[in-house]
Design an enzyme around this catalytic site. Sequence first.
Site: not given
Ligand code: AMP
Length: 271
Positions: A24, A27-28, A138-139, A144, A167, A176-177
């Site tokens: 996390l 962004g999350h 997230g945008q 997705q 974010v 991003s992770s």
């Molecule tokens: P993930 O854990 O990468 O699958 O992401 C989980 C959620 O967090 C998804 O809806 C992503 O679009 C959102 N997410 C990932 N990175 C960001 C970010 N930088 N800003 C906003 N939302 C994000």
Amino acid sequence: MLAASRRWRAQGLKVGLVPTMGALHAGHLSLIEAARTENDIVVVSIFVNPLQFGPAEDFARYPRDPAHDTGLLGGASVDAVYRPSVEVMYPPGSSTRVHVSGVADPLEGAARPGHFEGVTTVVSKLFTAVEPDRAYFGQKDAQQAAVVKRMARDLDFPVEIRVCPTVREPDGLALSSRNAYLGPEERLAARSLSSALRLAALAYAAGERRPEELRKVLCGRLEAEPLARVEYAQVVDPETFTPPGTLAVLAVRIGKTRLIDNHDLSQVFSG
Ligand code: AMP
């Protein structure tokens, strides 16, 4: 999870779900904050979904850090964390997949065969397990979010899909992770994505509307970066993900790391 969620909803409480794969970051947390503002109960799911990774992709080495996640969630206002195991999600013999066509076909769909099918299968199972009133995406992963919206509409899930802004780091890189994979030089090279989006937004603001010219602006900046290899750079419609439109979408490899980003060129780029 379902029993608790049904109890909450029987009390008239609204339940917001934030699906994640863990590792996390801020962004999350922004999705969690949005869910907190709009609901009485916030549920975060953490599940690294094997189904959405291709055979040559990074499932095995995807960052997993439960202690870090627990620490971050401790500081956030979350009512429940749902961490199903792979065996619970996909018991032996499970063979059903949720497939969206149309919006799921181009770009990420073409570059990562089976990816969206994995996403829509797991998200539909999460919706069944939690029965949320609202779910937060997230945008950053714009296609997705559009695919999930299509699926929820088509399968009559009574859930409102909310999409929250990307974010970014102070230099513009979208959180991003997968940024954790970048070495120091690659981290600098990764600025080329947001920088390309910023330049294209400036060109759009200056009156440029020709898709090919806007694409040239994106590619020009990305190709100037020796460590970057462009997988796609297009300007598409934000509903269909096909041209023409105003959403600039990028997939770029920086070394071995695949990064995606996007920006609606009709908006100021403030990353
Ligand atoms: P993930 O854990 O990468 O699958 O992401 C989980 C959620 O967090 C998804 O809806 C992503 O679009 C959102 N997410 C990932 N990175 C960001 C970010 N930088 N800003 C906003 N939302 C994000």
